[in-house]
Design an enzyme around this catalytic site. Structure first.
Site, PDB file in Angstrom:
ATOM      1  N   ASN A   1      -3.245   1.663  10.580  1.00 30.84           N
ATOM      2  CA  ASN A   1      -3.996   2.088   9.391  1.00 30.84           C
ATOM      3  C   ASN A   1      -4.437   0.805   8.694  1.00 30.84           C
ATOM      4  O   ASN A   1      -3.792   0.341   7.761  1.00 30.84           O
ATOM      5  CB  ASN A   1      -3.132   2.942   8.469  1.00 30.84           C
ATOM      6  CG  ASN A   1      -3.876   3.323   7.191  1.00 30.84           C
ATOM      7  OD1 ASN A   1      -5.104   3.274   7.146  1.00 30.84           O
ATOM      8  ND2 ASN A   1      -3.144   3.704   6.157  1.00 30.84           N
ATOM      9  N   PRO A   2      -5.544   0.201   9.169  1.00 32.22           N
ATOM     10  CA  PRO A   2      -5.967  -1.096   8.644  1.00 32.22           C
ATOM     11  C   PRO A   2      -6.808  -0.930   7.380  1.00 32.22           C
ATOM     12  O   PRO A   2      -7.189   0.196   7.020  1.00 32.22           O
ATOM     13  CB  PRO A   2      -6.835  -1.632   9.790  1.00 32.22           C
ATOM     14  CG  PRO A   2      -7.482  -0.391  10.339  1.00 32.22           C
ATOM     15  CD  PRO A   2      -6.460   0.708  10.203  1.00 32.22           C
TER      16      PRO A   2
ATOM     17  N   PHE B   1       0.847  -1.192   0.000  1.00 37.00           N
ATOM     18  CA  PHE B   1       0.000   0.000   0.000  1.00 37.00           C
ATOM     19  C   PHE B   1       0.888   1.249   0.000  1.00 37.00           C
ATOM     20  O   PHE B   1       1.834   1.353   0.773  1.00 37.00           O
ATOM     21  CB  PHE B   1      -0.883  -0.010   1.243  1.00 37.00           C
ATOM     22  CG  PHE B   1      -1.871   1.114   1.321  1.00 37.00           C
ATOM     23  CD1 PHE B   1      -3.018   1.103   0.554  1.00 37.00           C
ATOM     24  CD2 PHE B   1      -1.648   2.193   2.171  1.00 37.00           C
ATOM     25  CE1 PHE B   1      -3.942   2.135   0.625  1.00 37.00           C
ATOM     26  CE2 PHE B   1      -2.555   3.233   2.244  1.00 37.00           C
ATOM     27  CZ  PHE B   1      -3.709   3.208   1.470  1.00 37.00           C
TER      28      PHE B   1
END
Length: 287
Positions: free
Chosen positions: A189-190, A89
């Protein structure tokens, strides 16, 4: 800026704008700086004779929707330059606000060597920022995706000069049991996007960021955040803090996940730099 590179950047900006790229000038300049091995502020130092036509190959990839960070292989986060690419990500500016809150909170703690856990570390952005900006912090970073783990490993090896970050490959639902009840701060920050919003997610996110970092599970996309809450409750010492990022529409439901009946106190919604709800913080009760 020399005449040739200035003209080429102007042409590239127009092409990116026509393709609907949100920040065409900035992206054209960043690609020019990357290809020519200079900083954006130094583009004017590139002589006409040094112009590199690979610039246009990069522009074509960006024009087709490939993320800028995948083309350059780097992402900037607070004071860090991270290696990124397919399978991890790409950290966003809004997450810098979450990291900033965690850093400020750790600095005010009356703890000599604060113990921190970053659940779902991805590139290692939050964990490394904390280790860099809170020099005595000890940070455990957890990542379950093997490809992201490779990127995090490389970033930690290159950037964690004091050896304060330990990386763990595993699911954050069942990890670090040896730290239960001892951690000062848990940050995450899932993934949190509901699958029902698939069609509304920007194509460069949907097509290039890893699915495991996007889709949070459950009808509301909040299953991963529910796991973060349970794991944070297990890991934290009484009085320890949790901070979890969410979408700009999830502030209220995430607030209630950190429920008083589960022992949480001082729950609060926080906004990002655009004034939108972005993360919730809560403190584990001491009684």
């Amino acid at each position: 800026m020399t005449h040739l590179l200035s003209d080429e950047i102007a042409r590239a900006t127009a092409r990116l704008a026509a393709a609907g790229i949100p920040s065409p000038r900035a992206d054209a300049e960043e690609l020019a700086a990357f290809v020519h091995g200079v900083k954006r502020a130094e583009l004017h130092t590139v002589p006409d004779s040094a112009f590199d036509a690979r610039f246009w190959a990069g522009i074509a990839r960006r024009e087709a929707g490939e993320p800028l960070q995948h083309i350059t292989g780097r992402a900037f986060f607070r004071y860090l330059e991270l290696r990124v690419g397919p399978g991890v990500f790409v950290p966003r500016p809004e997450t810098e606000v979450v990291a900033g809150w965690a850093i400020d909170t750790l600095r005010t703690m009356d703890v000599g060597d604060p113990l921190v856990v970053d659940l779902g570390t991805g590139s290692g952005a939050i964990a490394l920022s904390i280790a860099q900006e809170v020099p005595r912090a000890r940070v455990h970073a957890v990542e379950k995706d093997p490809k992201a783990y490779v990127h995090a490993t490389r970033n930690i090896e290159e950037l964690d000069e004091r050896g304060r970050v330990r990386l763990h490959l595993g699911d954050f639902a069942d990890v670090l049991h040896d730290l239960d009840g001892t951690v000062d701060l848990v940050v995450s920050n899932p993934p949190y996007i509901p699958m029902s919003e698939w069609e509304y997610v920007a194509e460069d996110v949907r097509d290039f960021d890893p699915p495991s970092a996007l889709w949070g599970g459950g009808d509301d996309g909040l299953d991963a955040i529910r796991v973060v809450e349970r794991t944070a409750r297990r890991l934290l010492r009484p009085g320890g803090w949790a901070a979890v990022e969410h979408s700009d529409l999830q502030g209220n439901p995430v607030y209630w996940i950190f429920a008083e009946e589960h022992g949480w106190r001082d729950m609060r919604n926080h906004k990002d730099l655009t004034g939108r709800d972005r993360f919730v913080t809560a403190r584990l009760g001491t009684e």
